[in-house]
Structures are given as structure tokens and as C-alpha cells.
Scaffold this motif. Structure first.
Motif, short mmCIF file in Angstrom:
data_model
loop_
_atom_site.label_atom_id
_atom_site.label_comp_id
_atom_site.label_asym_id
_atom_site.label_seq_id
_atom_site.Cartn_x
_atom_site.Cartn_y
_atom_site.Cartn_z
N PRO A 64 -5.78 18.64 -60.24
CA PRO A 64 -5.37 17.27 -60.59
C PRO A 64 -3.87 17.11 -60.75
N LEU A 65 -3.18 18.19 -61.11
CA LEU A 65 -1.73 18.11 -61.24
C LEU A 65 -1.09 17.77 -59.90
N ALA A 66 -1.62 18.34 -58.81
CA ALA A 66 -1.08 18.03 -57.48
C ALA A 66 -1.27 16.56 -57.14
N ALA A 67 -2.40 16.00 -57.57
CA ALA A 67 -2.64 14.57 -57.33
C ALA A 67 -1.65 13.72 -58.11
N HIS A 68 -1.34 14.14 -59.35
CA HIS A 68 -0.36 13.42 -60.15
C HIS A 68 1.01 13.44 -59.48
N VAL A 69 1.41 14.61 -59.00
CA VAL A 69 2.70 14.74 -58.32
C VAL A 69 2.73 13.87 -57.06
N GLU A 93 5.43 31.84 -57.41
CA GLU A 93 4.05 31.42 -57.65
C GLU A 93 3.98 29.90 -57.78
N PRO A 94 2.80 29.32 -57.55
CA PRO A 94 2.67 27.87 -57.65
C PRO A 94 3.07 27.29 -58.99
N PHE A 95 2.82 28.03 -60.09
CA PHE A 95 3.18 27.44 -61.38
C PHE A 95 4.69 27.27 -61.53
N ALA A 96 5.48 28.11 -60.87
CA ALA A 96 6.94 27.91 -60.89
C ALA A 96 7.30 26.63 -60.14
N TYR A 97 6.60 26.37 -59.05
CA TYR A 97 6.84 25.16 -58.26
C TYR A 97 6.63 23.91 -59.09
N TYR A 98 5.55 23.89 -59.89
CA TYR A 98 5.25 22.70 -60.67
C TYR A 98 6.05 22.64 -61.96
N ARG A 99 6.16 23.75 -62.68
CA ARG A 99 6.86 23.73 -63.97
C ARG A 99 8.33 23.38 -63.82
N LEU A 100 8.97 23.87 -62.77
CA LEU A 100 10.38 23.58 -62.55
C LEU A 100 10.59 22.39 -61.62
N ARG A 101 9.48 21.78 -61.23
CA ARG A 101 9.50 20.61 -60.36
C ARG A 101 10.31 20.87 -59.08
N LEU A 102 9.96 21.99 -58.45
CA LEU A 102 10.62 22.34 -57.19
C LEU A 102 10.16 21.44 -56.06
N TYR A 103 9.24 20.56 -56.33
CA TYR A 103 8.85 19.56 -55.33
C TYR A 103 9.93 18.49 -55.17
N GLU A 104 10.90 18.46 -56.10
CA GLU A 104 12.03 17.55 -55.96
C GLU A 104 13.09 18.23 -55.07
N ALA A 315 5.78 20.02 -65.87
CA ALA A 315 5.37 19.89 -64.48
C ALA A 315 5.30 18.43 -64.03
N THR A 316 5.06 17.54 -64.98
CA THR A 316 4.92 16.13 -64.62
C THR A 316 6.18 15.32 -64.93
N GLY A 317 7.21 15.98 -65.44
CA GLY A 317 8.46 15.28 -65.71
C GLY A 317 8.44 14.44 -66.96
N VAL A 318 7.50 14.71 -67.86
CA VAL A 318 7.36 13.94 -69.10
C VAL A 318 7.98 14.73 -70.25
N ALA A 319 8.67 14.04 -71.15
CA ALA A 319 9.22 14.67 -72.34
C ALA A 319 8.88 13.81 -73.55
N ALA A 320 8.84 14.44 -74.71
CA ALA A 320 8.47 13.74 -75.94
C ALA A 320 9.63 13.74 -76.92
N ASP A 321 9.88 12.58 -77.53
CA ASP A 321 10.89 12.47 -78.58
C ASP A 321 10.31 12.68 -79.96
#
Length: 409
Positions: A64-69, A93-104, A315-321
């Protein structure tokens, strides 16, 4: 104390990372050579790598994370191509791709500088093997760390009792404080096996894990004995530390720690590399980033927190204040006693012997001042890279470790 923000230029970073991976491959090849049939298995893995990389990429693009991206970035087919290429080109590994948002696109151009946990671990073991003073092994066992802290006058939580192979080997079952307690395996990583024992009545504690009811001192000791036999590791029991009042609302009630990474040059000069405040959430009794805890980058000059997130949020580019359990504001908070924290970790690294260029210190912030919980060698690569989205190859870390490797006989 300034944050280590020196940026290595892209051409220099690429050259540094080529050298880094050469060292990694040599260390890995030597490790495999010590195993029966290890190198033959590795050669078969290399030949089958393109197919395995494709299968792994396909598996993760079904998540589902890939669908979100895909809703705001590259499509799933394009993610598949990115994942396959990054695995083949840089071993990521794939988790590095998503966690660091290497899709950008911008981050993907910096992918050469990403350091994997396995790489860091293997290279640091290479240094440890050549270290006559065995500095890393000093910090790999929590009992040895406690003794070392006491020897050098470093504030730490201390120990009430240690149980090994079902027997009490240190401390006493008498004189425990009538407060919350905390137990952990002495050689575990990432908080595995840790338990908080909540005081529910005088001489009665309830474990954070399990379905049983409150236990008395004998029952608690019996649980520690059982755990030590089942895991084959000593179990350490301590008084549970309480968070400093200024940051108590930034947790679910369990202890939060700040991971402070120090870097020692081959010349002996020690600097502060990074700091990250880790906050437990939900029902967790530990703050580990790898176990769902939130992490907020810390300005190492001021001790001020930035926006926080979990690995999934990264991975989704969300941060919390704000903290999800308490609603307390995180962003902009200044950690208490920050100068004392910095002084403590720099002093600690200065008395670690041997070839230990990089240490991740876990420090608890209490009303009585900072308390050193443990040192991690190597510290988590994810925790150093993800909160700031900065590959380690762009920082002084990799270049400094390479200096040590170059100096080995």
C-alpha cells in the motif's frame, strides 16, 4: 557546538563511496571465506541478482505504501524500475528507497551516498577485528558499559541485579526501590526483550509484556531467570528512569532518549555529528526508531527539536509537530541541560579506547541531569540518515572511517 553540516561535493562523495564499497566488498569476501562454501554461495547470488532484484521490486510495489507514493509521485511501474536500478547499481534495499524518498528526482541523484546498515556493520567489524584495545566490545555489553561508566565517573542508571543462566550473578534481591523498574537483555539490539515493571502496590509490579497479573519480588526474579535461560543472555534489572519535567509530555510515559552521535578523527579530535530525540508512542516501553518510535532531529548548537516522524511517516513525506498521544508540541522545544548532554558524550568518547571513530550515545534527560544509557557501535544508519534525509556519504562520517581503514596494516 555546531552541527556537522560540512557537505561533501557530489564528485568527491562519489569517489569516497566507491572507496567505501571497495572496503565493504573486501570485508564481506573475507567474512564469506571463513564460512564453508560461503564464497560459492555469494557467486551464485551475484549471478542471480538481477532476477532477485526484480522479484523484490515487484513485491514492494504491491505494498500500500507504493500506492500512496504513486498518488503524488512516480507510478508503480516507474517505482519498480527505480527499485531494480538502485538495487543493481548501489545495492540499496527497497526500504531505503521509500524511507529516504529516493523516488524524488533530487534525492535519487544522491542515492550513491546512502550507507546501508549491513555495510556499516561489516566495516565497523573490520575495524574491531584489528583493534588491539577492543573498544567496540566494551560498549556491546551493557554490564561492561555500566562498569566502565562507574570507572570514569559517567552518570548512568546503574544496576539492581543481573541474572545469567537462571542465576543472580550481580547485585542482590534485597533493597530494591519501591518504584517502577526496567529490565533488558545485556547484549540485545533495538530494545529487544526489554520490559517495564510498573509498580502497582508496595512490593508488587506488573510487566509491560505478558498476560499475567502483578508479581512480587520473587515472581519478578523468576521471570528474569526464565528470560535469561530462554535467550541465553544475561538480563539486567534497573530502576526505571523518569523523563525531565520539561519533556515529559513528549512521550507516552515511557523513557525517551536522545541519540547523540560523536565522531573521532584519526588525529583524536572529537566532534558532535548529529543528535536525534526519540519518543515512545502508543503502548511501547522503548523509544526505538526501528520499532515504531518517533524521531525528531535536534539542532546540536541549541538543542532545539524539529518536526518528528516515524519510519513510515518518513516514507510518505509526513512530519508531526505534536506528539500523537499527548498532543504536546514537539517542533521548537529546546531539550533541557543541552550543554551538559554535549559535554557528557564528548567526555565519554574521549575515554573509549581503540579504533572507534563513530559512537551513537543514548542519553536520558532526567530532573537530576543527563544520564548515559549506552553507547552503540555502529549507530543506526537509518537514524543518522532518515530524519534529515541526508546520505552519510555526503557527510564527514564515511571519509573519517576510511581514514581509519587506510591506516590499518
Amino acid at each position: 557546538m555546531q552541527d556537522t553540516r560540512d557537505t561533501v561535493s557530489t564528485p568527491a562523495a562519489k569517489a569516497i563511496m566507491r572507496k567505501w564499497r571497495q572496503y565493504y566488498r573486501r570485508a564481506e569476501w573475507a567474512h564469506l571465506g571463513a564460512q564453508p562454501g560461503g564464497r560459492q554461495r555469494q557467486l551464485r547470488r551475484v549471478l542471480g541478482r538481477p532476477i532477485r532484484a526484480a522479484l523484490l521490486a515487484y513485491e514492494h510495489t504491491r505494498d500500500p505504501l507504493a500506492a500512496h507514493v504513486a498518488r503524488r509521485g512516480p507510478s508503480r511501474p516507474r517505482q519498480f524500475l527505480h527499485l531494480w536500478w538502485l538495487r543493481m547499481r548501489h545495492g540499496l534495499e527497497p526500504f531505503a528507497y521509500y524511507r529516504l524518498r529516493l523516488y524524488e528526482p533530487e534525492m535519487r541523484r544522491r542515492a550513491h551516498g546512502v550507507v546501508r546498515e549491513h555495510e556499516m556493520g561489516r566495516i565497523m567489524r573490520r575495524l574491531s577485528a584489528a583493534d588491539p584495545l577492543r573498544g567496540r566490545s566494551l560498549l556491546s555489553d551493557k554490564m561492561r558499559t555500566l562498569a566502565w561508566c562507574a570507572e570514569h565517573g559517567l552518570p548512568t542508571a546503574g544496576a539492581l541485579v543481573t541474572v545469567q543462566d537462571g542465576e543472580v550473578v550481580n547485585g542482590s534481591a534485597d533493597g530494591w526501590p519501591d518504584t517502577d523498574l526496567f529490565s533488558k537483555l545485556t547484549r540485545a539490539y533495538g530494545g529487544t526483550g526489554a520490559r517495564r515493571w510498573t509498580r502497582v502496590a508496595s512490593g508488587q509490579w506488573l510487566a509491560s509484556e505478558g498476560d499475567g497479573g502483578p508479581v512480587d519480588r520473587d515472581g519478578l526474579l523468576a521471570a528474569l531467570r526464565q528470560q535469561s535461560c530462554e535467550t541465553g543472555q544475561p538480563v539486567l534489572l534497573q530502576r526505571a528512569l523518569e523523563n525531565h519535567p520539561d519533556v515529559a509530555a513528549l512521550t507516552n510515559g515511557a523513557l525517551a532518549t536522545v541519540r547523540v552521535v560523536t565522531l573521532r578523527a584519526l588525529s583524536g579530535a572529537i566532534s558532535l555529528f548529529s543528535a536525534t530525540y526519540r519518543m515512545p508512542t502508543g503502548g511501547a516501553v522503548i523509544d526505538a526508531f526501528s520499532h515504531g518510535g518517533m524521531a525528531a532531529p535536534v539542532d546540536t548548537e541549541t538543542g532545539q527539536l524539529g518536526p518528528a516522524g516515524t519510519l513510515r511517516m518518513a516514507a510518505t513525506g509526513v512530519a508531526a509537530d505534536t506528539h500523537p498521544d499527548t498532543g504536546a508540541r514537539i517542533t521548537g522545544v529546546r531539550l533541557p541541560d543541552w550543554d551538559a548532554v554535549v559535554a557528557l558524550v564528548l567526555r565519554a568518547h574521549a575515554v573509549v579506547p581503540g579504533l572507534v571513530p563513530l559512537i551513537g550515545w543514548d542519553v536520558a534527560l532526567t530532573a537530576d541531569g543527563p544520564v548515559l544509557i549506552e553507547g552503540n557501535v555502529p549507530p543506526s544508519s537509518a537514524l543518522m540518515q532518515v530524519p534529515r534525509r541526508r546520505p552519510l556519504g555526503e557527510t564527514p562520517v564515511v571519509a573519517t572511517i576510511l581514514e581509519y581503514l587506510d591506516a590499518l596494516p
